[in-house]
Design a protein around this motif. Structure first.
Motif, PDB file in Angstrom:
ATOM      1  N   HIS A   1      96.704 -92.965 -71.059  1.00  0.00           N
ATOM      2  CA  HIS A   1      97.093 -94.381 -71.016  1.00  0.00           C
ATOM      3  C   HIS A   1      96.756 -95.124 -72.304  1.00  0.00           C
ATOM      4  N   PRO A   2      97.632 -96.034 -72.678  1.00  0.00           N
ATOM      5  CA  PRO A   2      97.398 -96.794 -73.907  1.00  0.00           C
ATOM      6  C   PRO A   2      96.413 -97.944 -73.701  1.00  0.00           C
ATOM      7  N   THR A   3      95.772 -98.331 -74.776  1.00  0.00           N
ATOM      8  CA  THR A   3      95.101 -99.632 -74.830  1.00  0.00           C
ATOM      9  C   THR A   3      96.109-100.534 -75.508  1.00  0.00           C
ATOM     10  N   TRP A   4      96.414-101.673 -74.888  1.00  0.00           N
ATOM     11  CA  TRP A   4      97.468-102.503 -75.468  1.00  0.00           C
ATOM     12  C   TRP A   4      97.276-103.970 -75.141  1.00  0.00           C
ATOM     13  N   ASP A   5      97.972-104.793 -75.924  1.00  0.00           N
ATOM     14  CA  ASP A   5      98.054-106.196 -75.556  1.00  0.00           C
ATOM     15  C   ASP A   5      99.481-106.695 -75.806  1.00  0.00           C
ATOM     16  N   ASN A   6      99.783-107.758 -75.128  1.00  0.00           N
ATOM     17  CA  ASN A   6     101.123-108.340 -75.199  1.00  0.00           C
ATOM     18  C   ASN A   6     100.988-109.845 -75.342  1.00  0.00           C
ATOM     19  N   GLU A   7     101.710-110.400 -76.301  1.00  0.00           N
ATOM     20  CA  GLU A   7     101.825-111.849 -76.391  1.00  0.00           C
ATOM     21  C   GLU A   7     103.301-112.163 -76.573  1.00  0.00           C
ATOM     22  N   TRP A   8     103.909-112.723 -75.550  1.00  0.00           N
ATOM     23  CA  TRP A   8     105.325-113.026 -75.475  1.00  0.00           C
ATOM     24  C   TRP A   8     106.204-111.835 -75.898  1.00  0.00           C
ATOM     25  N   ASN A   9     106.689-111.803 -77.154  1.00  0.00           N
ATOM     26  CA  ASN A   9     107.617-110.728 -77.557  1.00  0.00           C
ATOM     27  C   ASN A   9     106.914-109.634 -78.351  1.00  0.00           C
ATOM     28  N   LYS A  10     105.596-109.683 -78.437  1.00  0.00           N
ATOM     29  CA  LYS A  10     104.864-108.697 -79.242  1.00  0.00           C
ATOM     30  C   LYS A  10     104.016-107.790 -78.357  1.00  0.00           C
ATOM     31  N   VAL A  11     104.022-106.512 -78.711  1.00  0.00           N
ATOM     32  CA  VAL A  11     103.183-105.543 -78.007  1.00  0.00           C
ATOM     33  C   VAL A  11     102.433-104.725 -79.062  1.00  0.00           C
ATOM     34  N   ASN A  12     101.119-104.701 -78.959  1.00  0.00           N
ATOM     35  CA  ASN A  12     100.296-103.867 -79.840  1.00  0.00           C
ATOM     36  C   ASN A  12      99.730-102.727 -79.020  1.00  0.00           C
ATOM     37  N   ILE A  13      99.941-101.508 -79.518  1.00  0.00           N
ATOM     38  CA  ILE A  13      99.457-100.334 -78.792  1.00  0.00           C
ATOM     39  C   ILE A  13      98.459 -99.573 -79.657  1.00  0.00           C
ATOM     40  N   SER A  14      97.411 -99.139 -78.984  1.00  0.00           N
ATOM     41  CA  SER A  14      96.355 -98.379 -79.634  1.00  0.00           C
ATOM     42  C   SER A  14      96.093 -97.141 -78.780  1.00  0.00           C
ATOM     43  N   LEU A  15      96.110 -95.981 -79.405  1.00  0.00           N
ATOM     44  CA  LEU A  15      95.940 -94.738 -78.653  1.00  0.00           C
ATOM     45  C   LEU A  15      94.708 -93.967 -79.127  1.00  0.00           C
ATOM     46  N   SER A  16      93.899 -93.552 -78.166  1.00  0.00           N
ATOM     47  CA  SER A  16      92.796 -92.635 -78.452  1.00  0.00           C
ATOM     48  C   SER A  16      92.469 -91.940 -77.130  1.00  0.00           C
ATOM     49  N   THR A  17      91.678 -90.884 -77.217  1.00  0.00           N
ATOM     50  CA  THR A  17      91.381 -90.097 -76.010  1.00  0.00           C
ATOM     51  C   THR A  17      89.928 -90.316 -75.603  1.00  0.00           C
ATOM     52  N   HIS A  18      89.744 -90.995 -74.481  1.00  0.00           N
ATOM     53  CA  HIS A  18      88.382 -91.331 -74.019  1.00  0.00           C
ATOM     54  C   HIS A  18      87.559 -90.066 -73.806  1.00  0.00           C
ATOM     55  N   SER A  19      88.221 -89.064 -73.187  1.00  0.00           N
ATOM     56  CA  SER A  19      87.485 -87.840 -72.842  1.00  0.00           C
ATOM     57  C   SER A  19      87.091 -87.033 -74.081  1.00  0.00           C
ATOM     58  N   ALA A  20      87.648 -87.382 -75.240  1.00  0.00           N
ATOM     59  CA  ALA A  20      87.264 -86.711 -76.492  1.00  0.00           C
ATOM     60  C   ALA A  20      86.336 -87.622 -77.302  1.00  0.00           C
ATOM     61  N   GLY A  21      85.695 -88.567 -76.612  1.00  0.00           N
ATOM     62  CA  GLY A  21      84.770 -89.471 -77.292  1.00  0.00           C
ATOM     63  C   GLY A  21      85.471 -90.540 -78.095  1.00  0.00           C
ATOM     64  N   GLY A  22      86.712 -90.866 -77.679  1.00  0.00           N
ATOM     65  CA  GLY A  22      87.434 -91.948 -78.357  1.00  0.00           C
ATOM     66  C   GLY A  22      88.069 -91.537 -79.668  1.00  0.00           C
ATOM     67  N   LYS A  23      88.383 -90.247 -79.776  1.00  0.00           N
ATOM     68  CA  LYS A  23      89.055 -89.783 -81.003  1.00  0.00           C
ATOM     69  C   LYS A  23      90.558 -89.615 -80.762  1.00  0.00           C
ATOM     70  N   VAL A  24      91.299 -89.483 -81.851  1.00  0.00           N
ATOM     71  CA  VAL A  24      92.742 -89.207 -81.743  1.00  0.00           C
ATOM     72  C   VAL A  24      92.928 -87.708 -81.521  1.00  0.00           C
ATOM     73  N   THR A  25      93.667 -87.378 -80.453  1.00  0.00           N
ATOM     74  CA  THR A  25      93.931 -85.960 -80.144  1.00  0.00           C
ATOM     75  C   THR A  25      95.444 -85.740 -80.043  1.00  0.00           C
ATOM     76  N   GLU A  26      95.808 -84.499 -79.754  1.00  0.00           N
ATOM     77  CA  GLU A  26      97.224 -84.141 -79.565  1.00  0.00           C
ATOM     78  C   GLU A  26      97.866 -84.985 -78.465  1.00  0.00           C
ATOM     79  N   LYS A  27      97.085 -85.332 -77.441  1.00  0.00           N
ATOM     80  CA  LYS A  27      97.630 -86.151 -76.338  1.00  0.00           C
ATOM     81  C   LYS A  27      98.107 -87.504 -76.855  1.00  0.00           C
ATOM     82  N   ASP A  28      97.365 -88.075 -77.783  1.00  0.00           N
ATOM     83  CA  ASP A  28      97.754 -89.373 -78.356  1.00  0.00           C
ATOM     84  C   ASP A  28      99.030 -89.212 -79.175  1.00  0.00           C
ATOM     85  N   ARG A  29      99.103 -88.109 -79.925  1.00  0.00           N
ATOM     86  CA  ARG A  29     100.304 -87.881 -80.750  1.00  0.00           C
ATOM     87  C   ARG A  29     101.534 -87.645 -79.859  1.00  0.00           C
ATOM     88  N   GLU A  30     101.289 -86.969 -78.738  1.00  0.00           N
ATOM     89  CA  GLU A  30     102.386 -86.720 -77.796  1.00  0.00           C
ATOM     90  C   GLU A  30     102.868 -88.037 -77.157  1.00  0.00           C
TER      91      GLU A  30
END
Ligand code: H2B
Length: 78
Positions: free
Chosen positions: A38-67
């Motif tokens: 699941h993404p970490t994200w926020d939305n303000e009207w027409n804008k969406v910011n998405i942030s991806l990391s893997t909690h189970s990997a200690g908050g690092k970027v993994t293949e799951k995030d790239r996928e």
């Protein structure tokens, strides 16, 4: 485009209006739930910011995030 910074993959999206932004978020939510990733994200009207990391990997970027990032890009294109 996606930028990797501080152990996160980030991308900002801008849509025509809130309906378009929320429709996109709904599609991303369904894809994320299917992946159980699941993404970490926020939305303000027409804008969406998405942030991806893997909690189970200690908050690092993994293949799951790239996928998920690739799936989100495909949702945007379709
Ligand atoms: C129990 C459940 O499978 C886990 O908490 C999943 C849910 N969604 C997740 N999302 C993200 N981004 N990272 C995770 O490690 C993660 N783990």
């Amino acid at each position: 485009m996606w930028e990797e910074k501080d152990d996160k993959l980030n991308r900002a999206f801008t849509f025509k209006d809130f309906s378009e932004a929320f429709a996109f978020m709904t599609r991303v939510a369904l894809a994320a739930e299917k992946m159980d990733h699941h993404p970490t994200w926020d939305n303000e009207w027409n804008k969406v910011n998405i942030s991806l990391s893997t909690h189970s990997a200690g908050g690092k970027v993994t293949e799951k995030d790239r996928e998920l990032a690739e799936k989100i890009d495909n949702i945007l294109k379709s």
